[in-house]
Design an enzyme around this catalytic site. Structure first.
Site, short mmCIF file in Angstrom:
data_model
loop_
_atom_site.label_atom_id
_atom_site.label_comp_id
_atom_site.label_asym_id
_atom_site.label_seq_id
_atom_site.Cartn_x
_atom_site.Cartn_y
_atom_site.Cartn_z
N CYS A 270 -3.53 -4.10 8.99
CA CYS A 270 -4.60 -3.62 8.10
C CYS A 270 -5.46 -4.76 7.61
O CYS A 270 -6.65 -4.56 7.32
CB CYS A 270 -3.99 -2.87 6.92
SG CYS A 270 -3.19 -1.31 7.38
N ASP B 117 3.88 -3.25 7.45
CA ASP B 117 2.77 -3.12 8.41
C ASP B 117 2.97 -3.97 9.65
O ASP B 117 2.00 -4.37 10.29
CB ASP B 117 1.44 -3.47 7.74
CG ASP B 117 1.37 -4.94 7.33
OD1 ASP B 117 2.40 -5.63 7.40
OD2 ASP B 117 0.27 -5.39 6.93
N GLY C 60 0.80 -1.22 0.00
CA GLY C 60 0.00 0.00 0.00
C GLY C 60 0.82 1.26 0.00
O GLY C 60 0.56 2.19 -0.77
N CYS D 292 -11.37 -17.01 13.61
CA CYS D 292 -11.34 -15.60 13.20
C CYS D 292 -11.00 -15.57 11.71
O CYS D 292 -11.39 -16.48 10.98
CB CYS D 292 -10.34 -14.80 14.04
SG CYS D 292 -8.64 -15.39 13.91
#
Length: 390
Positions: free
Chosen positions: A201, A139, A50, A348
């Site tokens: 993210c 990240d 990103g 999850c």
């Protein structure tokens, strides 16, 4: 902070380069000298995701002569919402190769060096030594501390950026800055947060255009360091809130208690990640997607609990699962709804949050608890590919 130019100018620009960079050459503070410095510069981008996408595209367009890319991942469809250096035709390709092709499409004068490997303590110093500065948009905290410490040991400036949901941060760290006021990433974050307080993210989401806002700041800071333009972000933290459309600048100071960096360490362990993996392997009961399917097909009595947030569950869910978000799992009414006899399976997105939730339930006395290894992503991949991934 005003800093001298980092890079010496190249010998000359070709006629084609003069035409290409004419808008830079017209700027009094850049001119021919500044453009020659850009041509002579070598910048390493850690990650082509990103933040790496706009950084690489703008540095290539600006004429930075050599761009290195550390990237081992493949392009996934979910990347395209924000990683603008890649396209639909690149899905499944190595990100480094996709980024290289996009860079050459913008500027064929740029030399691109691919480092198609995971940056770690064994290779970081060797790779970073080849470049004038490092731009890091990864990240995870382990890589950030690794890049920071390697830059300190190599004497290189470090341009850093971070994004999460609607907010981004950026700064410049340079322990060996020539003006003698050097800072490094540990002055901002002396210690990493606990793993459960450091969501990525991929778990929390991010506004795609936020990458452009923070990435352009990072590219700007790199150009300023190379050419000696303006006031660097060294010693300041830029904080951007996209919802409020506001910027704050926070002055950073050297942490008087921080220790000298003398070597690279095990950064997974430093950030509490290696211990978690070891614990998972040794003491956390898990089942894989195929085993969960066998349980369902055999009509075995068990509870399947989805501990993700409601927004994630709206995107995709395993049929028959019960929703109890992780932050509510230990509420008294939720604990009372859990079976004390039949097995409980938590899931999850990827397995990280369900492991933490499992540990919490075990501390509350629930012994017959498992978690789905790989989360719903593993279920989609191995059992039901008709479900949408995210």
């Amino acid at each position: 902070m005003k800093l001298p130019p980092l890079v010496e100018p190249a010998a000359e620009l070709s006629a084609e380069e003069i035409a290409r960079y004419s808008r830079h050459l017209l700027l009094p503070d850049v001119g021919l000298d500044g453009q020659k410095r850009l041509k002579n510069a070598k910048v390493l981008a850690v990650g082509a995701g990103g933040l790496g996408s706009p950084v690489l595209l703008y540095l290539a367009a600006a004429g930075v002569g050599t761009l290195g890319i550390v990237e081992f991942d493949l392009v996934d469809e979910s990347n395209l919402q924000r990683q603008i250096i890649h396209g639909v035709s690149d899905i499944g390709r190595p990100k480094g190769e996709s980024a290289r092709d996009a860079i050459h499409e913008i500027n064929p004068h740029i030399a691109v060096r691919l480092h198609s490997e995971r940056l770690d303590s064994a290779n970081a110093l060797e790779i970073i030594a080849q470049y004038d500065l490092v731009v890091d948009g990864t990240d995870n905290f382990a890589t950030r501390y690794l890049v920071n410490d390697a830059c300190v040991l190599a004497g290189k400036p470090y341009v850093w950026g971070s994004i999460y949901r609607f907010e981004g941060q950026a700064s410049v760290f340079w322990e060996n800055a020539p003006e003698g006021a050097g800072l490094n990433y540990r002055d901002l974050y002396p210690e990493p947060p606990p793993p459960h307080l450091a969501p990525s993210c991929s778990e929390g989401g991010v506004l795609g255009v936020l990458c452009a806002s923070i990435g352009s700041i990072m590219a700007t800071e790199a150009i300023k360091l190379i050419t000696g333009l303006g006031e660097s972000l060294l010693g300041r933290l830029a904080v951007y809130d996209a919802l409020e459309m506001s910027f704050r600048f926070i002055k950073l100071r050297r942490d008087p208690q921080r220790r000298a960096i003398t070597e690279l360490v095990d950064y997974q362990a430093f950030c509490g990640l290696a211990t978690a993996v070891q614990d998972d392997n040794d003491s956390v009961p898990s089942i894989d997607a195929h085993e969960l399917k066998r349980w369902r097909d055999s009509a075995r009595d068990f509870q399947l609990i989805d501990v993700r947030d409601a927004l994630e569950r709206d995107i995709v869910r395993i049929p028959g699962s019960q929703h109890i978000p992780a932050h509510r799992l230990l509420d008294r009414d939720m604990l009372d709804s859990l079976s004390s006899n039949a097995p409980i399976v938590l899931h999850c997105k990827s397995g990280v949050r369900s492991q933490r939730a499992l540990q919490s339930l075990r501390e509350c006395g629930f012994d017959n608890v498992h978690h789905l290894d790989g989360g719903i992503l593993a279920w989609i991949r191995d059992v039901d590919p008709s479900l949408p991934s995210y």
